[in-house]
Design a protein around this motif. Sequence first.
Motif, PDB file in Angstrom:
ATOM      1  N   GLU A 112       0.817  -1.222   0.000  1.00 27.28           N
ATOM      2  CA  GLU A 112       0.000   0.000   0.000  1.00 27.28           C
ATOM      3  C   GLU A 112       0.848   1.269   0.000  1.00 27.28           C
ATOM      4  O   GLU A 112       0.480   2.264  -0.624  1.00 27.28           O
ATOM      5  CB  GLU A 112      -0.926  -0.015   1.217  1.00 27.28           C
ATOM      6  CG  GLU A 112      -1.999  -1.099   1.134  1.00 27.28           C
ATOM      7  CD  GLU A 112      -2.699  -1.347   2.459  1.00 27.28           C
ATOM      8  OE1 GLU A 112      -2.372  -0.641   3.439  1.00 27.28           O
ATOM      9  OE2 GLU A 112      -3.549  -2.255   2.527  1.00 27.28           O
ATOM     10  N   GLN A 113       1.989   1.224   0.709  1.00 26.19           N
ATOM     11  CA  GLN A 113       2.820   2.416   0.819  1.00 26.19           C
ATOM     12  C   GLN A 113       3.823   2.538  -0.316  1.00 26.19           C
ATOM     13  O   GLN A 113       4.338   3.618  -0.577  1.00 26.19           O
ATOM     14  CB  GLN A 113       3.567   2.413   2.154  1.00 26.19           C
ATOM     15  CG  GLN A 113       2.678   2.340   3.378  1.00 26.19           C
ATOM     16  CD  GLN A 113       1.700   3.489   3.453  1.00 26.19           C
ATOM     17  OE1 GLN A 113       2.062   4.626   3.152  1.00 26.19           O
ATOM     18  NE2 GLN A 113       0.464   3.218   3.845  1.00 26.19           N
ATOM     19  N   GLY A 114       4.108   1.426  -0.981  1.00 23.00           N
ATOM     20  CA  GLY A 114       4.977   1.475  -2.144  1.00 23.00           C
ATOM     21  C   GLY A 114       6.461   1.329  -1.882  1.00 23.00           C
ATOM     22  O   GLY A 114       7.258   1.289  -2.813  1.00 23.00           O
ATOM     23  N   SER A 115       6.861   1.269  -0.608  1.00 21.27           N
ATOM     24  CA  SER A 115       8.275   1.095  -0.286  1.00 21.27           C
ATOM     25  C   SER A 115       8.424   0.611   1.146  1.00 21.27           C
ATOM     26  O   SER A 115       7.503   0.768   1.963  1.00 21.27           O
ATOM     27  CB  SER A 115       9.046   2.409  -0.457  1.00 21.27           C
ATOM     28  OG  SER A 115       8.726   3.322   0.569  1.00 21.27           O
ATOM     29  N   SER A 125      10.546   1.833   3.371  1.00 18.59           N
ATOM     30  CA  SER A 125      10.725   2.972   4.280  1.00 18.59           C
ATOM     31  C   SER A 125       9.382   3.607   4.640  1.00 18.59           C
ATOM     32  O   SER A 125       9.139   3.947   5.797  1.00 18.59           O
ATOM     33  CB  SER A 125      11.644   4.015   3.641  1.00 18.59           C
ATOM     34  OG  SER A 125      11.120   4.481   2.411  1.00 18.59           O
ATOM     35  N   LYS A 126       8.488   3.739   3.659  1.00 15.29           N
ATOM     36  CA  LYS A 126       7.178   4.332   3.941  1.00 15.29           C
ATOM     37  C   LYS A 126       6.327   3.392   4.785  1.00 15.29           C
ATOM     38  O   LYS A 126       5.558   3.829   5.640  1.00 15.29           O
ATOM     39  CB  LYS A 126       6.461   4.689   2.641  1.00 15.29           C
ATOM     40  CG  LYS A 126       7.080   5.873   1.913  1.00 15.29           C
ATOM     41  CD  LYS A 126       6.292   6.217   0.653  1.00 15.29           C
ATOM     42  CE  LYS A 126       6.899   7.423  -0.054  1.00 15.29           C
ATOM     43  NZ  LYS A 126       6.153   7.758  -1.294  1.00 15.29           N
ATOM     44  N   ALA A 127       6.464   2.087   4.533  1.00 18.53           N
ATOM     45  CA  ALA A 127       5.740   1.113   5.344  1.00 18.53           C
ATOM     46  C   ALA A 127       6.219   1.169   6.790  1.00 18.53           C
ATOM     47  O   ALA A 127       5.425   1.066   7.728  1.00 18.53           O
ATOM     48  CB  ALA A 127       5.930  -0.293   4.775  1.00 18.53           C
ATOM     49  N   THR A 140       0.749   7.713   4.672  1.00 18.80           N
ATOM     50  CA  THR A 140       1.676   7.573   5.796  1.00 18.80           C
ATOM     51  C   THR A 140       1.039   8.028   7.104  1.00 18.80           C
ATOM     52  O   THR A 140       1.689   8.038   8.139  1.00 18.80           O
ATOM     53  CB  THR A 140       2.948   8.397   5.554  1.00 18.80           C
ATOM     54  OG1 THR A 140       2.605   9.785   5.405  1.00 18.80           O
ATOM     55  CG2 THR A 140       3.685   7.918   4.307  1.00 18.80           C
ATOM     56  N   GLN A 141      -0.228   8.431   7.038  1.00 20.53           N
ATOM     57  CA  GLN A 141      -1.009   8.873   8.200  1.00 20.53           C
ATOM     58  C   GLN A 141      -0.433  10.126   8.849  1.00 20.53           C
ATOM     59  O   GLN A 141      -0.632  10.381  10.040  1.00 20.53           O
ATOM     60  CB  GLN A 141      -1.164   7.742   9.218  1.00 20.53           C
ATOM     61  CG  GLN A 141      -1.960   6.576   8.670  1.00 20.53           C
ATOM     62  CD  GLN A 141      -2.223   5.484   9.685  1.00 20.53           C
ATOM     63  OE1 GLN A 141      -2.609   5.764  10.819  1.00 20.53           O
ATOM     64  NE2 GLN A 141      -2.002   4.244   9.291  1.00 20.53           N
TER      65      GLN A 141
END
Length: 303
Positions: free
Chosen positions: A19-22, A24-26, A143-144
């Motif tokens: 969902e976040q695409g990476s 680091s973002k996850a 990323t909320q």
Amino acid sequence: MSNEIPNLNLLTVFAAVIEQGSLSKAAEHLSTNQSTISTSLGRLKAKIGQELFVRSGRGVVQTAYASSLYSQIKNPIQELNTVFQDLGTFDVDSSERRFVMTAPEHLQSSLLNLFSDQKYKKISLEVFDQPEDDEKVYDGLLTQKFDVMVDIFPPNHPNIESVKLFDGDFVIVCRQNHPRINGQITESQYLAETHAVLERTRDKKRSLAHHTNFDISQRKVAYHGRSMFSNLLLCSQSDYITVVPLSMALQFKTHLKLQLFTPPFEYKKISNYLLWLKKFNQEPSHKWFREALIEASQERLSK
């Protein structure tokens, strides 16, 4: 491959990376670090015996198996999140909550005023300007960083929900005592004058281009502002003209001594949508906040 169902935490991490695409973002989304995310993905890979992601440049790309797996688990994971969120409680009179959102410039003042009202003693609001990068427009939600956002387009992301708040007009603005414009403006006058335009674009088009088929490329542009207010201020002190939403023009009409005109060409109204993550559909405080914004849009924001 094991026949046992993988640990739910591993599936949650896997879904977050999709969902976040990476990684680091996850990690940011799950309030952990990238090493933990990588370890979890390694455990899940070993559990199911399938490659889930492959390296591509500085990031990762999901495999066909990962895409298939995600399509089967995303709804159950969202439903489980909803179950736990529903267990929470929220009371507007006693619960302390600070909401964070991003919104277009013409709505920011009204939104801040809404939550500075003493009616909401323990509720506060923090508003950010909209991102300038089209490719990152949803990053704050995913990323909320933001609870919600207001945008002029409905979302094109599978994990984001939306509802239209209202449609608003926009107007052409110039200063009072303009040497050539007084009381009305024609199409030829609009093209003959020099313009201040908003530098920000969406889908590689300037804001006005989304709302009319009139050929605005003929305009003579002198100033590219990063905010609508800077354009208004410049026009109040010069012979330039600009276009802004009616709600913003009305805020500053008297103080900046402005003339407002309905566009002399065909145009569509500006739509304003409220966007949020689907996973928060039933979370009590988030649901209250959305309903408060929807109600406010009917009472104030659409004026």
